[in-house]
Scaffold this active site. Structure first.
Site, PDB file in Angstrom:
ATOM      1  N   CYS A   1       0.827  -1.204   0.000  1.00 54.22           N
ATOM      2  CA  CYS A   1       0.000   0.000   0.000  1.00 54.22           C
ATOM      3  C   CYS A   1       0.863   1.257   0.000  1.00 54.22           C
ATOM      4  O   CYS A   1       1.356   1.688   1.053  1.00 54.22           O
ATOM      5  CB  CYS A   1      -0.919  -0.023   1.226  1.00 54.22           C
ATOM      6  SG  CYS A   1      -1.932   1.452   1.353  1.00 54.22           S
TER       7      CYS A   1
ATOM      8  N   CYS B   1      -0.502   4.088   2.148  1.00 54.77           N
ATOM      9  CA  CYS B   1      -0.293   3.948   3.590  1.00 54.77           C
ATOM     10  C   CYS B   1       1.171   4.194   3.961  1.00 54.77           C
ATOM     11  O   CYS B   1       1.453   4.827   4.969  1.00 54.77           O
ATOM     12  CB  CYS B   1      -0.654   2.539   4.068  1.00 54.77           C
ATOM     13  SG  CYS B   1      -2.097   1.840   3.306  1.00 54.77           S
ATOM     14  N   ASP B   2       2.099   3.678   3.167  1.00 52.62           N
ATOM     15  CA  ASP B   2       3.496   3.625   3.597  1.00 52.62           C
ATOM     16  C   ASP B   2       4.448   4.530   2.818  1.00 52.62           C
ATOM     17  O   ASP B   2       5.616   4.647   3.181  1.00 52.62           O
ATOM     18  CB  ASP B   2       4.015   2.166   3.482  1.00 52.62           C
ATOM     19  CG  ASP B   2       3.191   1.226   4.346  1.00 52.62           C
ATOM     20  OD1 ASP B   2       2.709   1.678   5.399  1.00 52.62           O
ATOM     21  OD2 ASP B   2       3.034   0.052   3.973  1.00 52.62           O
TER      22      ASP B   2
END
Ligand code: NAP
Length: 321
Positions: free
Chosen positions: A138, A141-142
């Site tokens: 992701c 997200c990261d």
């Protein structure tokens, strides 16, 4: 309705992506009083997406989580109940269907399965070991953890293009590694990648191993054209190689195809009477938020008709069905 002190729901919807939430909006407007077992992490894949540019009604685009929050609010407004847990087991062998989460049992006359799909893994050495320590599925997200670092994205579809582009906001360089010499991504997404000076495309190449100590340091890759293995120094590896359907909890309760997707007819009916399906857990071809929503609408209308046929009072005027 209660049997032996157990509450029997008219309809339980498993999953809370665009498919499940659209089904819940239709079912709650029809006064079926649906219960959505939304998952521990509700909202589905769009919760990990940045800009959604192709959902009709949003000419400026809409952030994935914003779209899901709007669907959630819309569903709640019409009276849908929610449980934020994962279904781990089902028994569809009797008229009243059992659905078990980690903490509780639920019973329902009818069920809509909308559990979607999860990111596919490469199944190579080091992938699990470094998951969360440089390996990610992701970028949204990261990605921010990789400011001024070098990362690689694996895949040749729209997700890989989107993630590679997104990661150039943070990383100094992004390798886009694809196993073939042509991408399956849409031309507009490919163009964005090809025109991004921070992205280097590596074709005909497979990632064979993730290497590092505490965190990822490099990957071993194999170029099929040159028949040569080499090591690429990177700080992060993002997998964007498609998804697998979330059907493990169904065991033998329902017919799946050889790839694990639920088998349904053109009316979103499964092989179990009263159990319907919608979204990516069944749809291998289109896999779009808008098609998931469309199938969610169909599943709710089918469940509504099925419940009516069993004598359950629903408000048919709530839909144009
Ligand atoms: P996808 O279209 O299935 O693409 C998966 C990619 O991963 C393919 O290029 C495939 O290679 C590669 N792949 C699969 N298994 C692999 C393996 N074991 N090792 C190496 N490579 C592997 O998946 P997606 O990109 O996630 O897209 C899914 C759907 O969502 C599509 O319909 C897409 O259009 C849509 N989507 C749309 C947007 C947007 O419009 N903004 C954004 C993201 C996704 P091959 O090509 O060789 O098979």
């Amino acid at each position: 309705m209660k049997i032996h002190n157990k509450k029997i729901e008219n309809l339980i919807i498993i999953g809370s992506g665009p498919a499940g939430l659209t089904a819940s909006i239709y079912a709650s407007r029809a006064k079926i009083n649906p219960l959505v077992i939304a998952g521990v992490n509700w909202g589905g894949q769009l919760m990990n997406t940045t800009e959604v540019e192709n959902f009709p009604g949003f000419p400026e685009g809409v952030k994935g989580p914003d779209l899901m929050n709007k669907m959630f609010e819309q569903s709640k407004k019409f009276g849908t109940s929610f449980e934020f847990d994962d279904v781990v087991y089902v028994d569809f062998s009797k008229d009243v269907k059992l659905l078990r989460t980690s903490s509780k049992d639920f019973w329902a006359k009818s069920v809509i399965i909308a559990t979607g799909a999860t990111p596919r893994k490469l199944e190579i050495p080091g992938e699990d070991e470094f998951y969360g320590r440089g390996v990610s599925t992701c970028a949204t997200c990261d990605g921010a953890f990789f400011k001024d670092k070098i990362v690689a994205v694996v895949g040749g579809g729209d997700s890989a293009m989107e993630e590679a582009n997104f990661l150039t906001r943070f990383a100094t360089k992004v390798y886009l590694i694809h196993r073939r010499d042509t991408f399956r991504a849409s031309p507009i997404m490919q163009d964005r990648v090809k025109n991004n000076p921070k992205i280097e495309i590596i074709l005909n190449t497979e990632v064979k191993e993730v290497l590092g100590d505490q965190v990822v340091k490099s990957i071993k890759v194999f170029n099929k054209q040159q028949n040569k293995e080499f090591v690429l120094e990177i700080d992060g590896l993002f997998l964007a190689i498609g998804h697998v359907p979330v059907t493990g909890f169904l065991k033998n309760a329902i017919t799946l195809n050889e790839r694990g997707y639920i088998v349904a007819n053109n009316h979103v009916e499964t092989n179990v009477d009263g159990v319907f399906v919608c979204g990516d857990v069944e749809d291998e071809e289109y896999r779009q938020a808008i098609t998931a929503s469309g199938f969610g609408c169909m599943a709710a209308l089918r469940a509504q008709r099925w419940l009516e046929s069993k004598g359950v009072k629903v408000d048919s005027s709530a839909s144009s069905y």
